[in-house]
Write an enzyme that holds these catalytic residues in place. Sequence first.
Site, PDB file in Angstrom:
ATOM      1  N   HIS A   1       6.610  -1.610   3.475  1.00 55.53           N
ATOM      2  CA  HIS A   1       6.427  -3.001   3.884  1.00 55.53           C
ATOM      3  C   HIS A   1       5.610  -3.745   2.846  1.00 55.53           C
ATOM      4  O   HIS A   1       4.595  -3.257   2.366  1.00 55.53           O
ATOM      5  CB  HIS A   1       5.763  -3.103   5.263  1.00 55.53           C
ATOM      6  CG  HIS A   1       4.536  -2.255   5.414  1.00 55.53           C
ATOM      7  ND1 HIS A   1       4.580  -0.897   5.630  1.00 55.53           N
ATOM      8  CD2 HIS A   1       3.224  -2.589   5.367  1.00 55.53           C
ATOM      9  CE1 HIS A   1       3.346  -0.413   5.717  1.00 55.53           C
ATOM     10  NE2 HIS A   1       2.509  -1.423   5.552  1.00 55.53           N
ATOM     11  N   LEU A   2       6.094  -4.931   2.553  1.00 53.63           N
ATOM     12  CA  LEU A   2       5.409  -5.830   1.623  1.00 53.63           C
ATOM     13  C   LEU A   2       4.521  -6.758   2.441  1.00 53.63           C
ATOM     14  O   LEU A   2       5.003  -7.444   3.348  1.00 53.63           O
ATOM     15  CB  LEU A   2       6.452  -6.637   0.837  1.00 53.63           C
ATOM     16  CG  LEU A   2       5.920  -7.646  -0.192  1.00 53.63           C
ATOM     17  CD1 LEU A   2       5.164  -6.944  -1.313  1.00 53.63           C
ATOM     18  CD2 LEU A   2       7.072  -8.469  -0.771  1.00 53.63           C
ATOM     19  N   HIS A   3       3.219  -6.758   2.140  1.00 54.64           N
ATOM     20  CA  HIS A   3       2.308  -7.707   2.786  1.00 54.64           C
ATOM     21  C   HIS A   3       2.387  -9.040   2.040  1.00 54.64           C
ATOM     22  O   HIS A   3       2.325  -9.068   0.802  1.00 54.64           O
ATOM     23  CB  HIS A   3       0.860  -7.220   2.698  1.00 54.64           C
ATOM     24  CG  HIS A   3       0.533  -5.986   3.483  1.00 54.64           C
ATOM     25  ND1 HIS A   3      -0.098  -6.022   4.708  1.00 54.64           N
ATOM     26  CD2 HIS A   3       0.713  -4.662   3.208  1.00 54.64           C
ATOM     27  CE1 HIS A   3      -0.293  -4.785   5.158  1.00 54.64           C
ATOM     28  NE2 HIS A   3       0.190  -3.940   4.268  1.00 54.64           N
TER      29      HIS A   3
ATOM     30  N   ASN B   1       0.872  -1.168   0.000  1.00 55.73           N
ATOM     31  CA  ASN B   1       0.000   0.000   0.000  1.00 55.73           C
ATOM     32  C   ASN B   1       0.911   1.221   0.000  1.00 55.73           C
ATOM     33  O   ASN B   1       1.771   1.349   0.874  1.00 55.73           O
ATOM     34  CB  ASN B   1      -0.897   0.008   1.238  1.00 55.73           C
ATOM     35  CG  ASN B   1      -1.883  -1.153   1.247  1.00 55.73           C
ATOM     36  OD1 ASN B   1      -2.423  -1.519   0.208  1.00 55.73           O
ATOM     37  ND2 ASN B   1      -2.103  -1.749   2.407  1.00 55.73           N
TER      38      ASN B   1
ATOM     39  N   GLN C   1      -2.171   2.912   3.225  1.00 59.92           N
ATOM     40  CA  GLN C   1      -0.925   2.827   4.000  1.00 59.92           C
ATOM     41  C   GLN C   1      -1.101   3.549   5.333  1.00 59.92           C
ATOM     42  O   GLN C   1      -1.563   4.693   5.384  1.00 59.92           O
ATOM     43  CB  GLN C   1       0.257   3.442   3.218  1.00 59.92           C
ATOM     44  CG  GLN C   1       1.589   3.218   3.923  1.00 59.92           C
ATOM     45  CD  GLN C   1       2.797   3.726   3.128  1.00 59.92           C
ATOM     46  OE1 GLN C   1       2.655   4.315   2.054  1.00 59.92           O
ATOM     47  NE2 GLN C   1       3.983   3.492   3.665  1.00 59.92           N
ATOM     48  N   SER C   2      -0.742   2.858   6.412  1.00 54.69           N
ATOM     49  CA  SER C   2      -0.870   3.462   7.743  1.00 54.69           C
ATOM     50  C   SER C   2       0.452   3.514   8.494  1.00 54.69           C
ATOM     51  O   SER C   2       0.570   4.244   9.478  1.00 54.69           O
ATOM     52  CB  SER C   2      -1.911   2.690   8.568  1.00 54.69           C
ATOM     53  OG  SER C   2      -1.520   1.350   8.728  1.00 54.69           O
TER      54      SER C   2
HETATM   55  P1  5GP Z   1      -0.481  -0.645   5.936  1.00 57.30           P
HETATM   56  O1  5GP Z   1      -1.905  -0.309   6.310  1.00 57.30           O
HETATM   57  O2  5GP Z   1       0.454   0.510   6.233  1.00 57.30           O
HETATM   58  O3  5GP Z   1      -0.321  -1.177   4.535  1.00 57.30           O
HETATM   59  O4  5GP Z   1      -0.063  -1.850   6.869  1.00 57.30           O
HETATM   60  C1  5GP Z   1       0.365  -1.674   8.182  1.00 57.30           C
HETATM   61  C2  5GP Z   1       0.214  -3.011   8.835  1.00 57.30           C
HETATM   62  O5  5GP Z   1       0.982  -2.983  10.026  1.00 57.30           O
HETATM   63  C3  5GP Z   1      -1.213  -3.335   9.225  1.00 57.30           C
HETATM   64  O6  5GP Z   1      -1.613  -4.536   8.598  1.00 57.30           O
HETATM   65  C4  5GP Z   1      -1.161  -3.456  10.747  1.00 57.30           C
HETATM   66  O7  5GP Z   1      -1.982  -4.472  11.254  1.00 57.30           O
HETATM   67  C5  5GP Z   1       0.312  -3.722  11.008  1.00 57.30           C
HETATM   68  N1  5GP Z   1       0.792  -3.252  12.288  1.00 57.30           N
HETATM   69  C6  5GP Z   1       0.533  -2.035  12.867  1.00 57.30           C
HETATM   70  N2  5GP Z   1       1.155  -1.924  14.050  1.00 57.30           N
HETATM   71  C7  5GP Z   1       1.844  -3.089  14.227  1.00 57.30           C
HETATM   72  C8  5GP Z   1       2.680  -3.586  15.276  1.00 57.30           C
HETATM   73  O8  5GP Z   1       2.948  -2.914  16.291  1.00 57.30           O
HETATM   74  N3  5GP Z   1       3.203  -4.826  15.115  1.00 57.30           N
HETATM   75  C9  5GP Z   1       2.943  -5.599  14.012  1.00 57.30           C
HETATM   76  N4  5GP Z   1       3.501  -6.807  13.952  1.00 57.30           N
HETATM   77  N5  5GP Z   1       2.157  -5.161  12.993  1.00 57.30           N
HETATM   78  C10 5GP Z   1       1.616  -3.921  13.120  1.00 57.30           C
END
Ligand code: 5GP
Length: 115
Positions: free
Chosen positions: A101-103, A88, A95-96
């Site tokens: 990061h690659l999911h 994302n 993206q949060s």
């Molecule tokens: P994004 O929304 O940026 O694509 O994905 C961020 C991901 O990071 C989300 O799936 C969320 O669940 C994960 N995440 C957020 N905080 C933490 C954390 O403290 N530890 C781990 N292992 N994952 C996290």
Amino acid sequence: MALDSQCLFCRIILGEIPADIVLRNDNVVAFNDINPQAPTHVLLVPTLHVENAAELAQLSPTITAELFSAAAEIATQRGLSGHRTLFNTGADAGQSVFHAHLHLLGGRALAWPPG
Ligand code: 5GP
Ligand code: ZN
């Protein structure tokens, strides 16, 4: 590029915040997502602080490719019959956390298109 002491994923890389690490090498750290969206939901991050995948791709095509090969390795190890890898990029894409990061998602049938 240096790690950022304010960044959640940099702090996981440094071991300051606990995570379920599934793979680690010089350039890549992989750990289980804290809020998994599938039986396998692993995040693969570069060991340098870069905001998103677009910036990472420009900075290091090599490390970008290493994220994908590490994801493939995990998918193979787990015998996933199919998997999805995605970035994302930007808040509008969901993206949060602003460390690229690659999911890696798998272990269940995945719908398409995503929301
Ligand atoms: P994004 O929304 O940026 O694509 O994905 C961020 C991901 O990071 C989300 O799936 C969320 O669940 C994960 N995440 C957020 N905080 C933490 C954390 O403290 N530890 C781990 N292992 N994952 C996290
Ligand atoms: Zn970071």
